[in-house]
Design a protein around this motif. Structure first.
Motif, PDB file in Angstrom:
ATOM      1  N   MET A 137      35.633 -18.610  11.721  1.00  0.00           N
ATOM      2  CA  MET A 137      34.505 -18.270  11.362  1.00  0.00           C
ATOM      3  C   MET A 137      33.764 -18.726  10.102  1.00  0.00           C
ATOM      4  O   MET A 137      32.973 -18.765   9.576  1.00  0.00           O
ATOM      5  CB  MET A 137      33.643 -17.091  11.638  1.00  0.00           C
ATOM      6  CG  MET A 137      33.614 -16.170  12.656  1.00  0.00           C
ATOM      7  SD  MET A 137      32.868 -17.523  14.396  1.00  0.00           S
ATOM      8  CE  MET A 137      31.281 -16.685  14.267  1.00  0.00           C
ATOM      9  N   ASP A 155      39.473  -5.355  27.294  1.00  0.00           N
ATOM     10  CA  ASP A 155      39.700  -4.652  25.883  1.00  0.00           C
ATOM     11  C   ASP A 155      40.709  -5.109  25.258  1.00  0.00           C
ATOM     12  O   ASP A 155      40.988  -5.317  24.274  1.00  0.00           O
ATOM     13  CB  ASP A 155      39.278  -3.819  26.475  1.00  0.00           C
ATOM     14  CG  ASP A 155      37.594  -2.395  26.473  1.00  0.00           C
ATOM     15  OD1 ASP A 155      36.688  -4.241  25.907  1.00  0.00           O
ATOM     16  OD2 ASP A 155      37.364  -1.786  27.179  1.00  0.00           O
ATOM     17  N   ASP A 159      41.330  -6.279  21.787  1.00  0.00           N
ATOM     18  CA  ASP A 159      41.952  -5.604  20.477  1.00  0.00           C
ATOM     19  C   ASP A 159      43.153  -6.515  20.457  1.00  0.00           C
ATOM     20  O   ASP A 159      43.445  -6.563  18.606  1.00  0.00           O
ATOM     21  CB  ASP A 159      42.713  -4.485  21.117  1.00  0.00           C
ATOM     22  CG  ASP A 159      40.998  -3.421  20.939  1.00  0.00           C
ATOM     23  OD1 ASP A 159      40.162  -3.664  20.473  1.00  0.00           O
ATOM     24  OD2 ASP A 159      41.675  -2.050  21.775  1.00  0.00           O
ATOM     25  N   LYS A 165      28.566 -16.051  23.699  1.00  0.00           N
ATOM     26  CA  LYS A 165      28.498 -16.118  21.994  1.00  0.00           C
ATOM     27  C   LYS A 165      29.614 -17.622  21.853  1.00  0.00           C
ATOM     28  O   LYS A 165      29.350 -18.426  21.617  1.00  0.00           O
ATOM     29  CB  LYS A 165      28.814 -15.273  21.586  1.00  0.00           C
ATOM     30  CG  LYS A 165      29.238 -15.779  19.208  1.00  0.00           C
ATOM     31  CD  LYS A 165      28.896 -14.058  18.584  1.00  0.00           C
ATOM     32  CE  LYS A 165      29.265 -14.039  17.334  1.00  0.00           C
ATOM     33  NZ  LYS A 165      29.750 -13.753  16.506  1.00  0.00           N
ATOM     34  N   PRO A 185      23.402 -17.423  18.452  1.00  0.00           N
ATOM     35  CA  PRO A 185      24.709 -17.480  19.132  1.00  0.00           C
ATOM     36  C   PRO A 185      24.280 -16.970  20.409  1.00  0.00           C
ATOM     37  O   PRO A 185      25.828 -16.001  20.671  1.00  0.00           O
ATOM     38  CB  PRO A 185      25.487 -16.951  18.250  1.00  0.00           C
ATOM     39  CG  PRO A 185      25.982 -16.575  18.151  1.00  0.00           C
ATOM     40  CD  PRO A 185      23.969 -16.382  17.657  1.00  0.00           C
TER      41      PRO A 185
END
Ligand code: FAD
Lengths: 323, 762
Positions: free
Chosen positions: B74, B123, B127, B302, B679
């Protein structure tokens, strides 16, 4: 989304006890909460669903009106009695979000929803509302942010349409907490982020809004709610305005002027209220009140246009109310 | 074989002799009595889509399937210092983990891919991403076009320019262009002498126009499901080009093309961003191989906004001159386009190809920033270019005191578009547009504006189709084309039904599979003009096969058998005649089939651009700056439309996307951190149902004889002029020029202030 335990208590008192833990959150319609959980900005261990608890979805239009916290925006918008006595509330509910959302969204959830500031809503920004050190909006992309009360710790805008209308009507909230019930005037419900930007209202741990009482309007009362959005579908307002006052003998008395979507709380403009008091409805009076209101505005780097919008919309709301 | 055919459009036909390839039917003549083509047919799969029965690639679930997820950096500019997947590999449910960037590699935009994992649940995959140990060194970055052009700006590419392009992208201009700092180019085009042209002009105008970044935002996100069976790879992909996807997967994974199969049964839109496997598709294939289990990897909304492509922004300066009697004398465009880490941002299509002008100069620069890469998007460069050009045409008309439409008609070399302008002007009420500016509310002004569309009529060679006629008279078409949602499946069936003379509901269609006969990528509005001629030819050849089979039964020469709609006959003594059904009964149990390849475009056909124009009527609240588009009149040329219903819906979609581009959409990057702040599809604003105007579509049929069906694509021209027409309408309403989109309340209020400070008209 992180795993969580869903509990479904059968009374508000029990819900209050269960949600007092710091890692628990109340869920009503879930429109806002589940969104935050999916975006990774909230990860409660326990989700306390109150939406099935009986008896809190009533609408008694009165006046005075009593609304249960689980009444949906769709039902509030459609209630003929409410629309007659409190047209601004009906319009606020009718104009919020989209038809699908209004059928899920509850009054309590609408009042307690968290802001839509994009920095707050993105997990990669550790902003003050999430306990971080920075308000990214202040020097960043703030075209949709606050123009009033911008010198506090957070410059998000409060998104609640019903909150804007209920503040104009001087409503009060019935609150149920782990230690019992209390009545909270809406003037003391919204929290200005003077020091603490991590919350938007004054409820304490475990407190739940059970309902809302709206006083009966005095004879000759007038009110109006307007919102301005860029898009008509699926958009958040740039500015909301709500006015309520009485016209007695041709003069304005007891005006309450509230802006939504322009400050970290629904924003009451006392300056506009003072300008209106005792005045005779006219375009000039509307202009005077609107100018008084925006004299207090302190826009950020990219949103001075919202001040113009607030002025225009307040003039229009006043003209609409006394027309 | 030379054949004389009629080309042109209603009221303006001419004969032309063209060379037709052996075995290919001649183009349909304007007098052709169609029974299926030209009728309004609902999509064959409409019900399946509306009920959810249709399974898109994103809906595919296979037994034992794993879920892939991508780790993204990011930071807008960073160097990977270290990357360690070992802890992630040990996370619960994780079955594979791969690096997508190497230590030392430079990352250039916030959201760029670093690594990927596959796990048993989404999920668990999420993680596991958190368990990947990665260290970055942040580098200086630049995200705005203005900042990137400054000398001393942080360099997006320190060494050589490493852009990544995919199918449909505009050429970045080759390796020969110089780059200064972050600015590459110019790519220049010169015709005549613009300086001399400006000298000759009675009026000259110049303006600078800004357009924003728009994202594709297709409903179905990018991605695929990959399954290996031994050395064979099958993918269910959301792609605009299944054959291109197949070839790229084979090449990158170094396996034979014959071992890759790509399936796209239904697709939720692409708009130019879905060519090739891209990073996520390759990651899925590699993860599936490593895990020994199928892997599904689709981007979330996103990721889609951050890294799946966009329409570059542009700053265009247009200068134009005209004589007093309205002839353009010079046209000059300088554009700085910003496609983040990609080039190919030129916008000169409209300036070069709409109005006739002897003196033309174009300089196109790509400006690099640390932002998600641009890629082809619905008429690359054209909506931007049309916005600047059409504003200039209005300004110039005003400067020489001429009606803007009359000025356009004087300079438009296309007879088809001149006719389209006249049709549209009538419908929108152009004549009294000035009289209609004022409304009953003094704060609300009305405006009417116009813009021209241009596109390139280019179907391509290569597509093949197989048509089978069964013994019971029904028919089947096999053609590997993907249907992006535009209605290709229905088009395929209609063309075959028309040629065979079989009812549409007796034709079944297999598409969307690379094991079927080769079909074109869907880009550049080329699908129908590439596919339809192949299908018609295959059907035509299948009919000949039927004739041969029947001739054998009737014991007549094959040439004497005529196959017409519903009827097969042979002259002679005695004459033979049978209904279609009876003739087909004579077939062997396997029926007859033909596979044919699309013939080349007829070089000697009527060469032209695909044309169109749109008129918009808007209302502007001058106190709040809010714009409402009341009505768009869209007049387009789609060759001879095969299915007017889906053609119109393509045009409606183009207009809606154009309204959204004109008023709302904007990718907003946070200047201090270089990250996108919207986004999603909430703060990234896309027009919704209540924002859509009344859309009035008129199709002007054009027979150009370029292929055997006269078919032309429409996806792109439909969105080229919308924003231009809206911006011109808003400018007309306000009496002041709008020079940027999206036209938000803020932009309008600023324009009103500018007008009032100059004492302009109100
Ligand atoms: C596209 C979009 C547009 C929207 N536009 C608008 C708009 O224009 N105006 C507007 O006002 N809203 C708008 N909304 C927001 C929407 O109205 C709210 O999200 C909704 O009202 C929340 O109600 P809920 O019952 O679903 O709350 P939930 O999601 O269940 O709860 C929201 C929050 O309030 C807390 N909470 C819920 N009920 C109580 C209670 N009784 N007591 C104490 N705490 C409680 C929860 O713990 C949670 O933190 C929009 C939403 C979307 C997605």
């Amino acid at each position: 989304m992180k795993p969580f335990t869903l509990v479904r208590p059968t009374s508000l008192a029990e819900a209050a006890r269960l949600s007092a833990a710091s890692d628990a959150e109340i869920k009503a319609g879930g429109v806002d909460l589940v969104d935050r959980m999916k975006e990774g900005i909230d990860s409660p261990k326990t989700v306390v669903s109150i939406v099935e608890i009986a008896g809190y979805d009533r609408i008694e239009p009165g006046p005075p009106a009593r609304l249960g916290a689980l009444a949906t925006l769709a039902r509030i918008a459609d209630d003929a009695g409410l629309r007659k006595a409190y047209p601004a509330l009906a319009d606020a509910a009718a104009g919020a979000a989209t038809p699908q959302i209004r059928h899920m969204a509850t009054l309590g959830g609408n009042l307690c929803q968290r802001p839509r500031c994009w920095y707050y809503r993105l997990e990669e920004f550790e902003c003050r509302k999430k306990g971080g050190d920075d308000c990214f909006a202040r020097d960043g992309e703030n075209r949709f942010h606050a123009v009033f009360d911008t010198d506090l710790t957070c410059c998000c805008v409060h998104p609640s349409a019903t909150g804007t209308a209920l503040l104009a009507y001087g409503a009060s909230l019935d609150v149920v907490g782990p230690k019992g019930k209390r009545t909270l005037p809406i003037d003391r419900f919204f929290h200005r982020p003077v020091k603490d930007p991590t919350r938007e209202n004054t409820l304490t741990a475990g407190e739940i809004v059970a309902g809302v009482a709206i006083p009966a309007p005095a004879a000759g009362s007038r009110s109006a709610y307007r919102k301005l959005k860029e898009k008509e579908s699926f958009d958040w307002p740039l500015v909301e305005t709500c006015v309520a006052f009485t016209l007695s003998g041709g003069t304005v008395r007891g005006a309450r002027v509230v802006f939504g979507s322009v400050a970290p709380t629904p924003y009451r403009s006392m300056a506009a209220e003072r300008a209106l008091e005792g005045g005779t409805p006219s375009d000039a009076l509307a202009k005077k009140a609107a100018e008084a209101a925006i004299a207090e505005a302190k826009p950020l780097s990219q949103n001075a246009y919202k001040v113009t919008l607030a002025k225009v919309e307040l003039e229009r709301a006043l003209r609409q109310a006394w027309a | 074989m030379k054949e004389k055919i009629r080309v042109g459009f209603e009221g303006d036909f001419q004969f032309r002799e063209i060379e037709i390839a052996a075995g290919d039917p001649a183009p349909w003549d304007p007098s052709q009595k169609f029974s299926v083509v030209g009728t309004r047919q609902p999509r064959l799969d409409g019900k399946a889509k509306a009920t959810g029965e249709a399974k898109y690639s994103i809906d595919v679930r296979l037994p034992g399937m794993l879920y892939g997820r991508i780790l993204r950096c990011m930071l807008p500019a960073a160097t990977v210092k270290s990357l360690d997947l070992s802890a992630a590999r040990k996370m619960p449910g994780v079955r594979a983990a791969i690096a997508l960037a190497e230590p030392g590699e430079k990352l250039r935009f916030a959201g760029q891919e670093v690594a990927a994992v596959a796990a048993e649940t989404p999920d668990q995959a999420e993680d596991a991403l958190a368990a990947i140990r990665v260290a970055y060194e942040a580098r200086p970055f630049v995200v705005s076009l203005d900042d990137a052009r400054k000398s001393g700006a942080p360099l997006v590419f320190e060494g050589k320019t490493e852009t990544k392009t995919s199918g449909g992208d505009v050429e970045s201009g080759g390796k020969n262009l110089a780059r200064h700092g972050n600015v590459l180019g110019p790519r220049s085009t010169v015709k005549g002498d613009v300086d001399a042209g400006f000298q000759k002009a009675a009026g000259v105008v110049e303006g600078t126009y800004d357009t924003q970044v728009q994202t594709h935002s297709a409903l179905e996100t990018h991605g695929l499901v990959a399954r290996w069976e031994g050395t064979e790879l099958t993918v269910w992909a959301s792609t605009q080009g299944i054959f291109d996807m197949r070839d790229q997967l084979a090449e990158t994974l170094q396996i034979p093309v014959s071992k890759v199969r790509v399936i796209t049964e239904y697709m939720g839109g692409g708009f130019g961003a879905k060519f090739g496997p891209r990073v996520e598709g390759l990651a899925a294939a590699r993860l599936a191989k490593e895990a020994g289990a199928p892997v599904k990897l689709f981007l979330d909304r996103k990721e889609e906004q951050l890294a799946s492509g966009n329409r570059p922004s542009a700053r265009q300066t247009v200068k134009a001159g005209a004589t007093r009697d309205g002839k353009l004398t010079a046209l000059q465009l300088t554009v700085y386009g910003n496609g983040g880490t990609n080039g190919g941002t030129g916008t000169s299509g409209p300036v070069k190809n709409v109005y006739a002008c002897e003196n033309l100069k174009v300089d196109e620069y790509d400006v690099f920033t640390n932002a998600g890469p641009g890629t082809a998007m619905r008429a690359p460069g054209h909506p931007q270019g049309a916005f600047a050009l059409e504003a200039t045409m209005d300004e110039l008309a005003k400067a020489i005191g001429m009606d803007p439409l009359e000025f356009r008609l004087k300079n438009d070399p296309s007879a088809v578009r001149r006719e389209q302008f006249r049709v549209g002007a009538e419908k929108i009420g152009w004549k009294d547009r000035d009289a209609r500016r004022k409304t009953s509310d003094p704060e609300i002004l009305r405006g009417v504006g116009v813009g021209a569309a241009v596109w390139y009529n280019t179907g391509g060679t290569g597509p093949r189709a197989t048509v089978t006629i069964h013994k019971d008279g029904s028919a089947e078409v096999e053609h590997g084309v993907q249907d992006l949602g535009t209605g290709s499946r229905t088009m395929v069936a209609m063309v075959a039904a028309e040629e065979l003379g079989v009812p549409l509901d007796e034709v079944s269609v297999s598409i969307g599979d690379s094991r079927l006969p080769f079909a074109p990528d869907s880009g550049g509005s080329t699908t129908t003009p590439s596919s339809a001629p192949a299908i018609r030819r295959a059907a035509w050849e299948a009919k000949q096969a039927l004739a041969r089979a029947v001739a054998k039964e009737w014991k007549v020469p094959a040439e004497s058998v005529k196959v017409e709609k519903g009827r097969v006959s042979a002259a002679g003594n005695p004459p033979h005649e049978a209904t279609w059904a009876a003739a087909c009964k004579l077939l062997p149990s396997e029926g007859v089939a033909a596979t044919a390849e699309r013939a080349d475009n007829h070089e000697d056909a009527w060469k032209r651009f695909t044309t169109g124009c749109q008129f918009a009527e808007v209302e502007v609240d001058t106190a709040t700056g809010k714009v409402r588009v009341n009505r768009v009149v869209a007049v387009h040329d789609c060759g001879v439309p095969i299915n007017p219903l889906t053609t119109e819906s393509q045009i409606q979609g183009g207009v809606i996307q154009g309204v959204s581009y004109a008023l709302f959409e904007d990718r907003i990057l946070d200047r201090p951190t270089g990250r996108m702040v919207n986004p999603n599809v909430e703060a990234y604003k896309i027009a919704g149902a209540l924002d859509v105007p009344e859309i009035d579509v008129t199709l002007v049929s054009v027979w150009d004889g370029i292929n055997n069906t006269n078919s032309v694509g429409i996806g792109e021209p439909a969105t080229v002029p919308t924003a231009a027409a809206i911006a011109n309408a808003v400018s007309h309403a306000l009496g002041v020029r709008i020079r940027q989109i999206p036209i938000t309340p803020e932009v309008v209020l600023a324009a009103v202030r500018e007008r009032d400070s100059k004492g302009g008209r109100s």
